[in-house]
Write a protein that holds these residues in place. Sequence first.
Motif, PDB file in Angstrom:
ATOM      1  N   ALA A   1       0.817  -1.217   0.000  1.00 41.06           N
ATOM      2  CA  ALA A   1       0.000   0.000   0.000  1.00 41.06           C
ATOM      3  C   ALA A   1       0.850   1.266   0.000  1.00 41.06           C
ATOM      4  CB  ALA A   1      -0.933   0.009   1.212  1.00 41.06           C
ATOM      5  N   ILE A   2       2.111   1.146   0.369  1.00 38.42           N
ATOM      6  CA  ILE A   2       2.975   2.319   0.510  1.00 38.42           C
ATOM      7  C   ILE A   2       3.204   3.053  -0.818  1.00 38.42           C
ATOM      8  CG2 ILE A   2       5.328   3.062   1.094  1.00 38.42           C
ATOM      9  CD1 ILE A   2       5.225   1.040   3.406  1.00 38.42           C
ATOM     10  N   PRO A   3       3.496   2.346  -1.930  1.00 37.99           N
ATOM     11  CA  PRO A   3       3.669   3.071  -3.201  1.00 37.99           C
ATOM     12  C   PRO A   3       2.423   3.839  -3.632  1.00 37.99           C
ATOM     13  CG  PRO A   3       4.552   0.849  -3.365  1.00 37.99           C
ATOM     14  CD  PRO A   3       3.798   0.916  -2.078  1.00 37.99           C
ATOM     15  N   LYS A   4       1.245   3.261  -3.394  1.00 40.44           N
ATOM     16  CA  LYS A   4       0.002   3.942  -3.766  1.00 40.44           C
ATOM     17  C   LYS A   4      -0.210   5.186  -2.914  1.00 40.44           C
ATOM     18  CE  LYS A   4      -4.784   2.920  -5.007  1.00 40.44           C
ATOM     19  NZ  LYS A   4      -5.838   1.874  -5.044  1.00 40.44           N
ATOM     20  N   ALA A   5       0.071   5.077  -1.614  1.00 35.57           N
ATOM     21  CA  ALA A   5      -0.027   6.244  -0.737  1.00 35.57           C
ATOM     22  C   ALA A   5       0.924   7.343  -1.200  1.00 35.57           C
ATOM     23  CB  ALA A   5       0.288   5.842   0.703  1.00 35.57           C
ATOM     24  N   HIS A   6       2.149   6.938  -1.538  1.00 38.38           N
ATOM     25  CA  HIS A   6       3.149   7.905  -1.998  1.00 38.38           C
ATOM     26  C   HIS A   6       2.686   8.591  -3.280  1.00 38.38           C
ATOM     27  CE1 HIS A   6       7.196   9.601  -2.387  1.00 38.38           C
ATOM     28  NE2 HIS A   6       7.053   9.381  -3.686  1.00 38.38           N
ATOM     29  N   GLU A   7       2.097   7.832  -4.174  1.00 33.40           N
ATOM     30  CA  GLU A   7       1.632   8.407  -5.440  1.00 33.40           C
ATOM     31  C   GLU A   7       0.527   9.424  -5.214  1.00 33.40           C
ATOM     32  OE1 GLU A   7      -0.010   6.953  -9.833  1.00 33.40           O
ATOM     33  OE2 GLU A   7       0.539   5.480  -8.303  1.00 33.40           O
ATOM     34  N   TYR A   8      -0.414   9.098  -4.342  1.00 30.25           N
ATOM     35  CA  TYR A   8      -1.492  10.049  -4.051  1.00 30.25           C
ATOM     36  C   TYR A   8      -0.940  11.342  -3.446  1.00 30.25           C
ATOM     37  CZ  TYR A   8      -5.511   7.006  -5.016  1.00 30.25           C
ATOM     38  OH  TYR A   8      -6.471   6.229  -5.627  1.00 30.25           O
ATOM     39  N   VAL A   9       0.030  11.196  -2.550  1.00 34.02           N
ATOM     40  CA  VAL A   9       0.604  12.380  -1.908  1.00 34.02           C
ATOM     41  C   VAL A   9       1.371  13.225  -2.912  1.00 34.02           C
ATOM     42  CG1 VAL A   9       2.312  13.198  -0.244  1.00 34.02           C
ATOM     43  CG2 VAL A   9       0.717  11.393   0.407  1.00 34.02           C
ATOM     44  N   SER A  10       2.283  12.595  -3.666  1.00 30.78           N
ATOM     45  CA  SER A  10       3.186  13.346  -4.537  1.00 30.78           C
ATOM     46  C   SER A  10       2.522  13.869  -5.805  1.00 30.78           C
ATOM     47  CB  SER A  10       4.397  12.487  -4.905  1.00 30.78           C
ATOM     48  OG  SER A  10       4.008  11.320  -5.609  1.00 30.78           O
ATOM     49  N   LYS A  11       1.563  13.089  -6.341  1.00 33.80           N
ATOM     50  CA  LYS A  11       0.964  13.480  -7.621  1.00 33.80           C
ATOM     51  C   LYS A  11      -0.372  14.192  -7.489  1.00 33.80           C
ATOM     52  CE  LYS A  11       3.339   9.999 -10.399  1.00 33.80           C
ATOM     53  NZ  LYS A  11       3.203   8.891 -11.370  1.00 33.80           N
ATOM     54  N   GLU A  12      -0.972  14.091  -6.308  1.00 36.65           N
ATOM     55  CA  GLU A  12      -2.263  14.764  -6.116  1.00 36.65           C
ATOM     56  C   GLU A  12      -2.215  15.799  -4.983  1.00 36.65           C
ATOM     57  OE1 GLU A  12      -5.762  12.372  -5.956  1.00 36.65           O
ATOM     58  OE2 GLU A  12      -5.234  11.181  -7.727  1.00 36.65           O
ATOM     59  N   LEU A  13      -2.025  15.316  -3.760  1.00 39.80           N
ATOM     60  CA  LEU A  13      -2.182  16.212  -2.611  1.00 39.80           C
ATOM     61  C   LEU A  13      -1.230  17.399  -2.654  1.00 39.80           C
ATOM     62  CD1 LEU A  13      -2.763  13.701   0.339  1.00 39.80           C
ATOM     63  CD2 LEU A  13      -4.370  14.574  -1.360  1.00 39.80           C
ATOM     64  N   THR A  14       0.044  17.159  -2.958  1.00 35.96           N
ATOM     65  CA  THR A  14       0.999  18.274  -2.998  1.00 35.96           C
ATOM     66  C   THR A  14       0.792  19.176  -4.200  1.00 35.96           C
ATOM     67  OG1 THR A  14       2.649  16.891  -4.120  1.00 35.96           O
ATOM     68  CG2 THR A  14       2.782  17.031  -1.710  1.00 35.96           C
ATOM     69  N   GLN A  15      -0.088  18.746  -5.113  1.00 35.99           N
ATOM     70  CA  GLN A  15      -0.436  19.578  -6.264  1.00 35.99           C
ATOM     71  C   GLN A  15      -1.793  20.260  -6.066  1.00 35.99           C
ATOM     72  OE1 GLN A  15       2.017  19.835  -8.615  1.00 35.99           O
ATOM     73  NE2 GLN A  15       3.064  18.489  -7.156  1.00 35.99           N
ATOM     74  N   GLY A  16      -2.348  20.103  -4.868  1.00 38.00           N
ATOM     75  CA  GLY A  16      -3.631  20.738  -4.576  1.00 38.00           C
ATOM     76  C   GLY A  16      -4.829  19.983  -5.105  1.00 38.00           C
ATOM     77  N   VAL A  17      -4.647  18.688  -5.426  1.00 40.34           N
ATOM     78  CA  VAL A  17      -5.739  17.851  -5.933  1.00 40.34           C
ATOM     79  C   VAL A  17      -6.199  16.914  -4.820  1.00 40.34           C
ATOM     80  CG1 VAL A  17      -6.413  16.107  -7.631  1.00 40.34           C
ATOM     81  CG2 VAL A  17      -4.832  17.937  -8.279  1.00 40.34           C
ATOM     82  N   PHE A  18      -7.501  16.908  -4.529  1.00 43.74           N
ATOM     83  CA  PHE A  18      -8.039  16.095  -3.446  1.00 43.74           C
ATOM     84  C   PHE A  18      -9.192  15.249  -3.993  1.00 43.74           C
ATOM     85  CE2 PHE A  18      -6.241  19.992  -1.744  1.00 43.74           C
ATOM     86  CZ  PHE A  18      -5.328  19.494  -0.831  1.00 43.74           C
ATOM     87  N   SER A  19      -8.844  14.072  -4.530  1.00 42.84           N
ATOM     88  CA  SER A  19      -9.824  13.235  -5.222  1.00 42.84           C
ATOM     89  C   SER A  19     -10.573  12.318  -4.258  1.00 42.84           C
ATOM     90  CB  SER A  19      -9.124  12.393  -6.292  1.00 42.84           C
ATOM     91  OG  SER A  19      -8.266  11.425  -5.685  1.00 42.84           O
ATOM     92  N   LYS A  20     -11.747  11.875  -4.697  1.00 40.23           N
ATOM     93  CA  LYS A  20     -12.520  10.918  -3.909  1.00 40.23           C
ATOM     94  C   LYS A  20     -11.756   9.606  -3.764  1.00 40.23           C
ATOM     95  CE  LYS A  20     -17.139  12.649  -5.079  1.00 40.23           C
ATOM     96  NZ  LYS A  20     -18.428  12.321  -5.755  1.00 40.23           N
ATOM     97  N   GLU A  21     -11.031   9.221  -4.825  1.00 40.83           N
ATOM     98  CA  GLU A  21     -10.269   7.978  -4.790  1.00 40.83           C
ATOM     99  C   GLU A  21      -9.199   8.022  -3.701  1.00 40.83           C
ATOM    100  OE1 GLU A  21     -12.330   8.392  -8.531  1.00 40.83           O
ATOM    101  OE2 GLU A  21     -10.916   9.738  -7.529  1.00 40.83           O
TER     102      GLU A  21
END
Length: 227
Positions: A149-169
């Motif tokens: 689960a760690i790579p997926k968490a990292h991807e959400y953080v680096s590619k979405e959250l730190t870019q200001g994107v907060f998806s339902k997924e």
Amino acid sequence: MKTLGMIGGTSWHSTIEYYKLINQLASNKIGNWANPPLIIHSINIELMREQDKGKINAKYLDTAIKLQTAGAKAIVICANTPHMVYDHVQPKIHIPILHIADATGMEAQKSGIKKLGLLGNKPTMTGDFIPKILKKNYGITTIIPEEDAIPKAHEYVSKELTQGVFSKEAKYFFIEQIQFLHKKGAQGIILGCTELPLLIQQDDVAIPTLATTNLHAQMAVDFIFSQ
């Protein structure tokens, strides 16, 4: 009020949140007609993405020295992951770095929590810069999601959250991880990414969450007004 140095830029969304929170919390003490003296140095987030630890350590040390020279009486690093530089930088400067793990540990200790789940990007979850201080200073054990689960968490953080994107997924994924960590014995969850409290609210889960950004900002304000 004491002057506070802030090292930001990783990400700028995080830096804005820190600046806003520190000023809001300070205004609770002094009113809206005044604000605390803050010195901000924003680092290019690309530095962290290069993952060159020596280069990262050198940049944060150089920045900390500049803030110290400019008159800062303490330093706040405005994100979780860059605290990996603490052991390298702190011994080489004469002012304290207010560590995010201390802010978290003090809050958990108030509730008698002895085991915390840790969520964030890969370096934060797999590194020792938060668990080490929690264990040494507060006797708190830290657990993290399963390895897959760690790579997926990292991807959400680096590619979405730190870019200001907060998806339902992303929200569903992190809620699932919180539920998993709770079943593994976590009595609370560290939202160890500055943007995670913007995605997950306390009402979303049944277990207490510790928003490191908010706790760190309060620690900063307590220092600003300390004698």
